[in-house]
Scaffold this active site. Structure first.
Site, PDB file in Angstrom:
ATOM      1  N   GLU A 196      -1.864  30.432 -22.346  1.00 31.04           N
ATOM      2  CA  GLU A 196      -2.861  31.070 -23.113  1.00 31.04           C
ATOM      3  C   GLU A 196      -3.224  30.073 -24.100  1.00 31.04           C
ATOM      4  O   GLU A 196      -4.519  29.939 -24.436  1.00 31.04           O
ATOM      5  CB  GLU A 196      -2.065  32.258 -23.861  1.00 31.04           C
ATOM      6  CG  GLU A 196      -1.923  33.476 -23.276  1.00 31.04           C
ATOM      7  CD  GLU A 196      -0.759  33.510 -22.214  1.00 31.04           C
ATOM      8  OE1 GLU A 196       0.147  32.411 -22.469  1.00 31.04           O
ATOM      9  OE2 GLU A 196      -0.298  34.455 -21.763  1.00 31.04           O
TER      10      GLU A 196
ATOM     11  N   HIS B  10       5.603  43.711 -26.430  1.00 29.79           N
ATOM     12  CA  HIS B  10       4.296  44.298 -25.645  1.00 29.79           C
ATOM     13  C   HIS B  10       3.474  45.297 -26.697  1.00 29.79           C
ATOM     14  O   HIS B  10       3.150  46.069 -25.882  1.00 29.79           O
ATOM     15  CB  HIS B  10       4.436  44.747 -24.106  1.00 29.79           C
ATOM     16  CG  HIS B  10       4.679  43.511 -23.251  1.00 29.79           C
ATOM     17  ND1 HIS B  10       5.779  42.704 -23.290  1.00 29.79           N
ATOM     18  CD2 HIS B  10       3.931  43.139 -22.179  1.00 29.79           C
ATOM     19  CE1 HIS B  10       5.472  41.662 -22.579  1.00 29.79           C
ATOM     20  NE2 HIS B  10       4.600  42.177 -21.720  1.00 29.79           N
TER      21      HIS B  10
HETATM   22  C1  LIG Z   1       3.262  34.810 -22.322  1.00 32.96           C
HETATM   23  C2  LIG Z   1       2.744  35.676 -21.454  1.00 32.96           C
HETATM   24  N1  LIG Z   1       1.701  35.696 -20.864  1.00 32.96           N
HETATM   25  C3  LIG Z   1       1.337  36.631 -19.859  1.00 32.96           C
HETATM   26  C4  LIG Z   1       2.433  37.470 -19.957  1.00 32.96           C
HETATM   27  C5  LIG Z   1       2.207  38.659 -18.879  1.00 32.96           C
HETATM   28  N2  LIG Z   1       2.909  38.670 -17.694  1.00 32.96           N
HETATM   29  C6  LIG Z   1       4.098  39.285 -17.655  1.00 32.96           C
HETATM   30  S1  LIG Z   1       5.119  38.880 -16.257  1.00 32.96           S
HETATM   31  C7  LIG Z   1       3.672  37.846 -15.865  1.00 32.96           C
HETATM   32  C8  LIG Z   1       3.889  37.091 -14.467  1.00 32.96           C
HETATM   33  C9  LIG Z   1       5.098  36.028 -14.570  1.00 32.96           C
HETATM   34  O1  LIG Z   1       5.109  35.550 -13.248  1.00 32.96           O
HETATM   35  P1  LIG Z   1       6.425  34.723 -13.065  1.00 32.96           P
HETATM   36  O2  LIG Z   1       7.018  33.752 -14.323  1.00 32.96           O
HETATM   37  O3  LIG Z   1       6.000  33.897 -11.754  1.00 32.96           O
HETATM   38  O4  LIG Z   1       7.686  35.713 -12.737  1.00 32.96           O
HETATM   39  P2  LIG Z   1       7.774  36.883 -11.759  1.00 32.96           P
HETATM   40  O5  LIG Z   1       7.062  37.966 -12.296  1.00 32.96           O
HETATM   41  O6  LIG Z   1       6.896  36.364 -10.587  1.00 32.96           O
HETATM   42  O7  LIG Z   1       9.346  36.985 -11.603  1.00 32.96           O
HETATM   43  C10 LIG Z   1       2.448  37.837 -16.573  1.00 32.96           C
HETATM   44  C11 LIG Z   1       1.556  37.258 -16.540  1.00 32.96           C
HETATM   45  C12 LIG Z   1       3.572  37.622 -20.580  1.00 32.96           C
HETATM   46  N3  LIG Z   1       4.641  38.452 -20.407  1.00 32.96           N
HETATM   47  N4  LIG Z   1       3.493  36.464 -21.186  1.00 32.96           N
END
Ligand SMILES: Cc1ncc(C[n+]2csc(CCOP(=O)(O)OP(=O)(O)O)c2C)c(N)n1
Lengths: 330, 330
Positions: free
Chosen positions: B65, B134
């Protein structure tokens, strides 16, 4: 002496393996019930299932002491269970009940439990990198010999704070292990579209001990974790462990139609060829360390244990409304 | 409002239509954010834009971000009109230096030589059972910073018209969408129209009390107004639509007419938007007020997960109804 020690060592190993098998099945059965709760509209909000990734949490946490620390993520049920959380209090939390780990205030993405060294799951991607590093800082300053593990998905590699704390950890020789679970997708985007260059080299650039491992092979995860934990405990500094893994379900329980970002074929291949539980079970049977019937019994036992935990949580009361203003300040 | 010939869109569709029309009109408009392309965001607000405008203009970013917001600031200074997408308003915390110390100040610090025509779209709003990280409504943070404009649409019509104005504005504009309103339907004209920034809208005309409300609280105020009508209290509902620039005159005129006012906003009540708006009314309508201006915002607690707790943290039709009745001495 060696002859006497060897069988004992071997049997300890077998105990460990059987325990790891059991833990992986526990996580899978737990998550199956979570999905069920969502489908039956009994759970408020959403949850991110860990099914498919069980070997990572179990392999790493079995290399830790109860007093060691972990931080977890939005996909955190597996980490919490592997670190020793009890399913009934977890389900209660997922349903927002008073008996939950956080008195219902946290929910699925925020399970925390000091008794098992769980500093908390975190709904901000990479949100706990600082916390995990700080726990390692205090472990070193207080000299209590504890190690801290920071679990995160490969999506967290996008956050700058990760690189700030890895730099700090190496400068201060902190006992922290950054465990990156690369399940290939962030939410709905393949990691290759968001991750430039080489992941491990990002950590080696700071001088961290870095390794990658097949995250579907619990013995491999455990073996490497043990090595990294031991060196951290000795004072040899931080490490970075990259685990290749896969989530079987959607990003969250409501992510049902996934074909626009990954194929059914790909999902099927991971499930049939690289399932951490099936493959480990097969290996245990081949090595004559367990028989298939016993493994099936484990599955059935844990399924009914999880159902009981769900029943407990469903029947448990909500917190009283007055509690909303409690716990804001310590 | 122009004649729509019965055409209705959801709030989400209105946002998408505004973006699509602006992107057709101006090739420098582009979208940057996580899962904005194929996925069209988790809320599906941007579905279809990738197909029309391609990957160069609907750009999936890593989960970075701070990085992509900073990139948008630089791109805006040098000829683009980026619209960044911050999935949950809670994550604006990660963009704060880029927005507050960079975007907001560039024009002033350069003596008016550089400008930053960018939009940040993000979400707000509780009661989605998404817990403390959230569910926040943090728009007040940006209102506090000179150089930023802050927009909070409450209807599909306003959303489309205000977003177009925001994109065409020469300044950084932060645009807050309550995620609980994405499915709300309302009349929206096809084709181009704008709603100017800094002009409030009277959503319901009344005589006895003014309810000043922002974003989804407008819907709550309208619901409360219906309940009040049943007991013979006529409520006027005024939506400032943009918190900066702020249409003080419309707020004050309404309060002068009705002699009573309640200010509703889903951000934290303490040190929040309601404090500023109440002070504007208290000062401007001082001699015409029959009661102190009342404020209603989110309770001063992190948003809890547990449904019965979460539900009491924000104003509802019923609590607004009760407060208005008391203020009117009934
Ligand atoms: C700082 C932030 N940006 C965006 C999000 C929204 N978000 C939640 S999970 C996710 C994807 C996370 O991917 P990863 O870290 O690879 O974990 P996975 O879900 O694959 O286990 C996003 C973009 C968030 N929770 N926090």
């Amino acid at each position: 002496m060696t002859t006497a020690a060897q069988p004992r060592e071997a049997s300890e190993k077998v105990d460990l393996w059987l325990r790891m098998y059991r833990q992986m099945v526990a996580i899978r059965q737990f998550e199956a019930q979570v999905n069920e709760l969502y489908t039956r509209a009994l759970m408020p909000g959403l949850a991110h299932l860990y099914i498919g990734e069980e070997a990572v949490a179990v392999g790493v946490c079995e290399a830790l002491e109860r007093t060691d620390y972990i931080t977890s993520t939005h996909r955190g049920h597996g980490h919490c269970l592997a670190k020793g959380a009890s399913p009934d209090q977890m389900f209660a939390e997922l349903l927002g009940k008073k008996a939950g780990y956080c008195k219902g205030k946290g929910g699925s993405m925020h399970i925390a439990d000091p008794a098992t060294g769980n500093l908390g799951a975190n709904a901000i991607v990479c949100g706990s990198a600082g916390i995990a590093t700080g726990a390692a800082f205090s472990a070193r300053r207080l000299g209590n010999g504890r190690v801290s593990v920071c679990f995160f998905g490969e999506g967290a590699l996008g956050q700058g704070v990760l690189y700030e704390v890895m730099n700090l950890a190496q400068l201060f020789k902190l006992p922290v292990i950054y465990v990156c679970e690369n399940n290939l997708y962030t939410e709905y985007t393949h990691y290759s579209e968001t991750t430039a260059g080489d992941i491990l080299m990002r950590a080696t650039a700071f001088g961290l001990e870095s390794a990658s491992v097949d995250g579907q092979d619990v013995r491999a995860v455990h073996a490497i974790s043990q090595r990294l934990v031991e060196r951290a405990r000795r004072g040899d500094g931080p490490a970075f462990l990259l685990c290749d893994t896969y989530r079987y379900h959607g990003h969250h329980v409501g992510d049902i139609n996934r074909e626009y970002y990954r194929s059914k074929q790909e999902e099927q291949t991971w499930k049939t060829e690289r399932d951490p539980i099936a493959n480990f079970g097969k290996w245990l049977v081949e090595q004559k360390l367990a028989d298939a019937a016993a493994l099936d019994r484990t599955q059935a036992e844990l399924e009914s244990e999880m159902k009981k935990a769900v029943d407990f949580a469903v029947a448990a009361p909500y917190p009283a409304v007055e509690e909303v203003e409690q716990d804001v300040y310590a | 409002m122009p004649e729509t010939g019965g055409r209705e869109l959801t709030f989400a569709q209105a946002i998408r239509e505004a973006l699509a029309e602006e992107m057709r009109r101006d090739p420098t408009v582009c979208i940057l954010g996580e899962d904005v392309a194929e996925a069209g965001t988790p809320f599906k607000v941007l579905s279809g834009l990738l197909e029309e405008f391609g990957k160069d203009r609907v750009v999936d970013t890593p989960i970075s971000e701070a990085g992509f917001t900073g990139l948008a600031v630089g791109a805006a200074m040098t000829g683009m009109r980026p619209v960044v997408d911050i999935m949950f308003g809670d994550f604006i915390t990660l963009t704060m230096d880029q927005m507050v110390n960079q975007a907001a100040k560039v024009h002033y610090m350069s003596g008016g030589k550089w400008k930053v025509p960018m939009v940040m779209r993000t979400t707000m709003g509780a009661t989605r059972r998404s817990a403390a990280q959230h569910s926040q409504s943090l728009h007040a943070w940006f209102c506090h910073v000179p150089g930023l404009k802050v927009v909070l649409p409450s209807t599909p019509y306003d959303a489309k018209g205000l977003l177009k104005s925001a994109i065409r504005d020469e300044n950084p504009v932060v645009f807050f969408e309550d995620k609980m309103m994405y499915k709300l339907k309302g009349p929206v004209p096809a084709g181009d129209y704008t709603v100017p920034l800094g002009v409030a809208d009277v959503k319901r005309v009344g005589e006895d009390i003014t309810l000043v409300a922002t974003s989804s609280m407008v819907q709550v105020a309208l619901g409360a107004a219906t309940l009040l009508e049943e007991i013979g209290i006529s409520a006027e509902v005024v939506d400032p639509r943009t918190l900066w620039p702020l249409d003080e005159k419309t707020l004050i005129e309404s309060a002068k007419k009705t002699s009573r006012a309640i200010v509703l906003d889903e951000g934290y009540e303490r040190y929040g938007v309601t404090a500023e708006l109440a002070s504007v009314i208290a000062t401007g309508a001082f001699y015409d007020l029959d009661a102190p201006v009342k404020r209603m915002g989110a309770m001063h607690v992190p948003i809890p997960f547990s449904p019965p707790l979460e539900d009491v943290t924000v104003p509802t039709e019923q609590t607004v109804f009760e407060a208005a009745r008391t203020l009117c001495g009934r």
